[in-house]
Each structure stands twice: as C-alpha cells, then as structure tokens.
Design an enzyme around this catalytic site. Structure first.
Site, PDB file in Angstrom:
ATOM      1  N   ARG A  80       0.822  -1.221   0.000  1.00  0.00           N
ATOM      2  CA  ARG A  80       0.000   0.000   0.000  1.00  0.00           C
ATOM      3  C   ARG A  80       0.852   1.265   0.000  1.00  0.00           C
ATOM      4  O   ARG A  80       0.478   2.274  -0.595  1.00  0.00           O
ATOM      5  CB  ARG A  80      -0.943   0.029   1.214  1.00  0.00           C
ATOM      6  N   CYS A 127       5.604   1.451  25.069  1.00  0.00           N
ATOM      7  CA  CYS A 127       5.759   2.873  25.377  1.00  0.00           C
ATOM      8  C   CYS A 127       5.550   3.192  26.852  1.00  0.00           C
ATOM      9  O   CYS A 127       6.307   3.972  27.451  1.00  0.00           O
ATOM     10  CB  CYS A 127       4.800   3.690  24.527  1.00  0.00           C
ATOM     11  N   SER A 167      -2.545   8.554  20.391  1.00  0.00           N
ATOM     12  CA  SER A 167      -1.364   8.244  19.577  1.00  0.00           C
ATOM     13  C   SER A 167      -0.881   6.821  19.779  1.00  0.00           C
ATOM     14  O   SER A 167      -0.261   6.235  18.892  1.00  0.00           O
ATOM     15  CB  SER A 167      -0.235   9.222  19.896  1.00  0.00           C
ATOM     16  N   LYS A 198       2.076  -6.401  29.741  1.00  0.00           N
ATOM     17  CA  LYS A 198       3.348  -5.955  29.171  1.00  0.00           C
ATOM     18  C   LYS A 198       4.138  -5.161  30.211  1.00  0.00           C
ATOM     19  O   LYS A 198       5.353  -5.349  30.366  1.00  0.00           O
ATOM     20  CB  LYS A 198       3.098  -5.071  27.937  1.00  0.00           C
ATOM     21  N   ARG A 251      -7.322   4.445  28.325  1.00  0.00           N
ATOM     22  CA  ARG A 251      -7.209   5.348  27.175  1.00  0.00           C
ATOM     23  C   ARG A 251      -7.980   6.625  27.487  1.00  0.00           C
ATOM     24  O   ARG A 251      -9.133   6.580  27.940  1.00  0.00           O
ATOM     25  CB  ARG A 251      -7.794   4.681  25.932  1.00  0.00           C
ATOM     26  N   HIS A 253       1.657  10.099  26.795  1.00  0.00           N
ATOM     27  CA  HIS A 253       1.030   9.298  27.845  1.00  0.00           C
ATOM     28  C   HIS A 253       1.395   9.849  29.220  1.00  0.00           C
ATOM     29  O   HIS A 253       2.503  10.343  29.433  1.00  0.00           O
ATOM     30  CB  HIS A 253       1.527   7.842  27.783  1.00  0.00           C
TER      31      HIS A 253
END
Length: 336
Positions: free
Chosen positions: A37, A129, A159, A213, A235, A242
């Site tokens: 793509r 992250c 994000s 995680k 979220r 964050h």
C-alpha cells in the site's frame, strides 16, 4: 552507517525520520520499506527524496544495511526478521514480537544499555511505550534502594493506537458537535468526552495485554524477576503523550529530598514539580519533547516505605522512535 526503516509510512516510521535528523545520527545511505500500500510513496530526508520499497522475503534488500529500525507490527517483524538480519544487519524492533524472548534484549538505554551488546539473533526489542517512560523514572529510585513493589495507573493518548486513531478522535469531536453519530473503529468505544479502561484484549487473569506488558517488561529491563508490578491502563481523549501515576515501595524508606535530587540528576528525566506555582507535567506540554517529565513527588500516605509521583512522556517519541534511535546511539558510543 547504512540505515533502513521498515514501516516508513506509519506514525512511528515518520517519527524515525524526524528523530534521526534531530539527533544528527550518522547516515551514509537510507532505505525505506513498507507494505504494498505504501510502496512508491516519497519522503524527504536531509534534502533528498527517498521512495518506499516493498518489503519482500528477499534478503538482498538488506545486504549492506547496518541497522534496521522496524515498526510494522509484530506479525511483520516475525515474518521478516530472518530476512532483515540475514546479512548481519542489527534489527531494532518496535513491535511486541520479541520482547519476552530470552535471547533478545529488551532495552531502555538509560536503564540497561549494556544489554544491547548481547544480541545472538541480531535483534534488539524496543519496549512498550508505557514501560519505557516508567522505568526511566524507576531507575534512579532503584539505585537508592531496591524497589520491591510498583503500582501504576496509565492515562494513554490516542497516539498509542496509531495515526488513524488520532484522526478518529479529532473526527469524533466534529461529528458530535454536528449532532452526528461518532465513528468508532480504532477504540472499543467512543473516546471523545470519555475514558476507556481497556487497552488491548483481556487475559485470563483479568488484566489486559497492555497491563501484562508493563508487568513482564519492567521485570526484564530492570533484571528483577521478583519485582511486583500491577498496572491499570486507561485510554484518555488526549492526542499525544502518555501520563502515568506511579506508586513505588522500596526496601528502605527514602526521603523526598534524596529522591528529588536523584530525579534531577537522572539521564532522560526532567523534574517539573512546584505545586505552589501549579507546575507539573502535562501531555499538552510534553508532546514532541524528548525527555520523560516527572512531578507531583510525594511520600505515599499509605506506605511508610512508599513514594508516589506523576510522569508524562511522548508516546511516539521517547515511547517508540527516540528510544530505538538512542539504543543505536548507545551502541555506537560504547562499542569496544
């Protein structure tokens, strides 16, 4: 250095280009790879245009590459790892594909940079992250007294779900203002005017994969298999960067002044902590910035050996592209 970026058209891939330029990273040749793509797209870097080439299973694509920064998803990383590393390229991978593999180091340079030199598979994993920014703040405390327990609540920006998720959040506000039904594709529910206490899927123990995680990766990075870590990942309707509320318990009680000094002297941390001036880290200020910002430092009223603080970091930058580039910089600076 001959550098490749896999997933060049994505949000993190584009951030790689910006960060490599900002960091003045030494590049002789650059190759950009992507899916069918994005093949043919052109991006400018240091005054020269580069065209995205389709990633295939031909190892000759990476014959002369020294370092390949990959951010195209775990499935792509697993499928093409042997192709990317076939001729000796070091793969610094931003996905979750290899993070918990025993023969792949999981590295945050400010915390465990030397682990980057133990790469039997020519692969280094970039942590999640939320884990990255937390361990940067945990390290100076752990150096004072070993941390035995961590509780963390995260407030994660759109994000973290990619560029399309950021676009969806913007679109939702517009749709709602026009009285339209909001588009919900990238999140479990409408994110505009809302918070969602779920990131990734739930596991059998009631924690989400994102929360697990943080549990597993923090232990691995800090070489602390006995460390207790409990996370609640949420979220929030923030575009980028964050935030995390962190509670730590140490083996020995620490005083605020000592911890504050350790934070101020720590690599990769910036202290923003003046309650009287209403000065504390916020995602609006941290977006686009390199360091992790820390504030609201206090003794934990519920634990005599506890501290609590607030940290904010740019998810796309330090939480992804910058940390990967810093791994490469660490290797170049410390290679014997």
């Amino acid at each position: 250095m001959n550098i490749a970026i896999v997933g060049a058209s994505g949000a993190v891939g584009q951030e790689f280009l910006r960060v490599l330029d900002e960091q003045n990273f030494p590049i002789d040749n650059l190759k950009l790879f992507g899916s069918s793509r994005s093949t043919g797209r052109t991006y400018s870097f240091r005054g020269k245009d580069y065209t995205v080439v389709e990633l295939t299973d031909d190892p000759e694509l990476f014959r002369d590459i020294d370092i390949a920064f990959t951010s195209a998803g775990a499935g792509t990383s697993k499928k093409y790892a042997s192709v990317i590393t076939a001729h000796g390229a070091l793969m610094i991978d931003n996905s979750s594909a290899f993070r918990m593999d025993e023969d792949v180091p999981l590295v945050v340079p400010e915390v465990n940079g030397d682990d980057a030199f133990n790469t039997p598979r020519n692969i280094i994993a970039n942590p999640n992250c939320t884990t990255i920014q937390m361990v940067v703040a945990l390290k100076p405390i752990n150096d004072l007294s070993r941390i035995s327990r961590v509780h963390v609540a995260t407030y994660q920006a759109a994000s973290g779900a990619g560029a399309a998720a950021m676009d969806e959040l913007i679109a939702q506000y517009g749709q709602l203002q026009r009285g339209e039904e909001p588009t919900v594709e990238k999140f479990a529910y409408q994110l505009a005017y809302n918070v969602i206490p779920q990131i990734d899927i739930f596991t059998d123990n009631g924690y989400t994969k994102e929360e697990m995680k943080m549990f597993n990766e923090t232990r691995k990075i800090m070489h602390a298999p006995e460390l207790s870590v409990s996370a609640m990942c949420v979220r929030v309707p923030v575009m980028r960067a964050h935030s995390e509320a962190v509670w730590v318990e140490t083996e020995e009680a620490l005083d605020l002044a000592t911890v504050r000094k350790a934070f101020a002297e720590a690599e990769g941390l910036v202290v923003v902590d003046d309650p009287e001036a209403k000065s504390y880290p916020m995602p609006l200020d941290a977006a686009g910035c390199d360091p992790v910002f820390v504030g609201r430092l206090r003794k934990d009223l519920a634990n005599e050996r506890g501290m609590t603080f607030w940290i904010v970091g740019d998810q796309i930058k330090k939480g992804a592209a910058l940390n990967a580039v810093q791994i490469a910089q660490y290797i170049l600076a410390h290679k014997k």
